[in-house]
Design an enzyme around this catalytic site. Structure first.
Site, PDB file in Angstrom:
ATOM      1  N   LYS A  32      -0.770   5.697   8.499  1.00  0.00           N
ATOM      2  CA  LYS A  32       0.131   5.749   7.342  1.00  0.00           C
ATOM      3  C   LYS A  32      -0.649   5.898   6.047  1.00  0.00           C
ATOM      4  O   LYS A  32      -0.304   6.719   5.178  1.00  0.00           O
ATOM      5  CB  LYS A  32       0.984   4.478   7.311  1.00  0.00           C
ATOM      6  CG  LYS A  32       2.042   4.432   6.212  1.00  0.00           C
ATOM      7  CD  LYS A  32       1.581   3.691   4.980  1.00  0.00           C
ATOM      8  CE  LYS A  32       1.429   2.208   5.209  1.00  0.00           C
ATOM      9  NZ  LYS A  32       1.070   1.500   3.944  1.00  0.00           N
ATOM     10  N   THR A  42       0.870  -1.173   0.000  1.00  0.00           N
ATOM     11  CA  THR A  42       0.000   0.000   0.000  1.00  0.00           C
ATOM     12  C   THR A  42       0.903   1.218   0.000  1.00  0.00           C
ATOM     13  O   THR A  42       1.450   1.611   1.030  1.00  0.00           O
ATOM     14  CB  THR A  42      -0.926   0.015   1.227  1.00  0.00           C
ATOM     15  OG1 THR A  42      -1.764  -1.143   1.193  1.00  0.00           O
ATOM     16  CG2 THR A  42      -1.812   1.254   1.215  1.00  0.00           C
ATOM     17  N   LYS A  59      -6.671   1.708  -3.590  1.00  0.00           N
ATOM     18  CA  LYS A  59      -6.474   1.278  -2.200  1.00  0.00           C
ATOM     19  C   LYS A  59      -6.495   2.468  -1.250  1.00  0.00           C
ATOM     20  O   LYS A  59      -7.107   2.417  -0.174  1.00  0.00           O
ATOM     21  CB  LYS A  59      -5.150   0.520  -2.066  1.00  0.00           C
ATOM     22  CG  LYS A  59      -4.811   0.077  -0.633  1.00  0.00           C
ATOM     23  CD  LYS A  59      -5.855  -0.882  -0.073  1.00  0.00           C
ATOM     24  CE  LYS A  59      -5.534  -1.275   1.379  1.00  0.00           C
ATOM     25  NZ  LYS A  59      -4.366  -2.148   1.488  1.00  0.00           N
TER      26      LYS A  59
END
Length: 244
Positions: free
Chosen positions: A191, A31, A116
């Site tokens: 994050k 990711t 994503k």
């Protein structure tokens, strides 16, 4: 992001190793931000692999992050969001479906990573909204169990209410039922929200919920809850109560 670039293009990276023979298709399920995915894709496409004597071929890369978390990984029901060459996607689709339930082609290089980031942004905002509603409901005298029934049979129904409820004591088999252990760590959500915030800035959009969600999860991590599942925001940010 630098770690991913280093794996591919660093001194000991995949693309720097001598006498490369294979693979011809590389799949990255990290990711990361779309820009980094595109950088890696360009680096891969500029590399030449020697398959056998006098035969050279250019490799291709797919960015293919997943959604569904630990539970879906264990059940084999992950969703892959895939960016890159459509021909490469079609060739790799059986591999994706051997590990997950869905594989969705999103477009060119970087679009899997973009999907994503957008998915996790929506997931974070949804969890915050549901947690806020449960905390307010409790303060107004409505039990979380009762409000869950209302939400799940009404227009507010969503994954955070019917499949990943954040209130301990309401639903079995979710992180909230085991003191927020396992699941998707709050530090990972922070994050990913940072990636979303960076993309928002690059796109020049007005996305206040992105920044607020990032701020909340960053604060949650600073308060020592970084390894707890991101649904712990109900308890530690909103001071929600367990269902007795």
């Amino acid at each position: 992001m630098m770690q991913v670039l280093d794996v591919y293009t660093g001194p000991n990276g995949v693309l720097r190793c001598a006498n490369l023979m294979r693979p011809q298709l590389l799949i990255d399920s990290s990711t990361i931000d779309p820009r980094t995915s595109r950088k890696v894709s360009v680096a891969v496409s500029n590399c030449i692999l020697k398959e056998k004597k006098d035969h050279w071929e250019k490799p291709v890369m797919l960015d293919a992050p997943v959604s569904g978390g630990v539970l879906a990984a264990e059940a084999g029901t992950l969703t892959f969001m895939v960016g890159g060459s459509e021909d490469a996607y079609l060739a790799a689709k059986p591999l994706f479906l051997s590990m997950g339930k869905n594989a969705i082609y999103c477009g060119g290089a970087g679009t899997g990573s973009a999907a994503k980031i957008c998915n996790n942004l929506a997931m974070a905002v949804s969890m915050l909204g549901v947690s806020e509603a449960f905390a307010l409901g409790q303060s107004l005298g409505i039990s979380a169990g009762t409000l869950t029934k209302v939400l799940n049979t009404s227009s507010a129904r969503c994954w955070s209410s019917d499949s990943y409820n954040p209130v301990p004591g309401v639903m079995e088999g979710v992180p909230a039922s085991r003191n927020y252990a396992g699941g998707f760590a709050s530090k990972l959500m922070a994050k990913d929200l940072n990636l979303a915030a960076t993309s928002v800035e690059e796109a020049g959009l007005q996305c206040p919920l992105t920044y607020q969600a990032h701020e909340i999860y960053t604060e949650l991590c600073k308060d020592g809850h970084e390894i707890e599942d991101f649904s712990c925001v109900f308890r530690h940010y909103y001071s929600g109560k367990d269902e007795l």
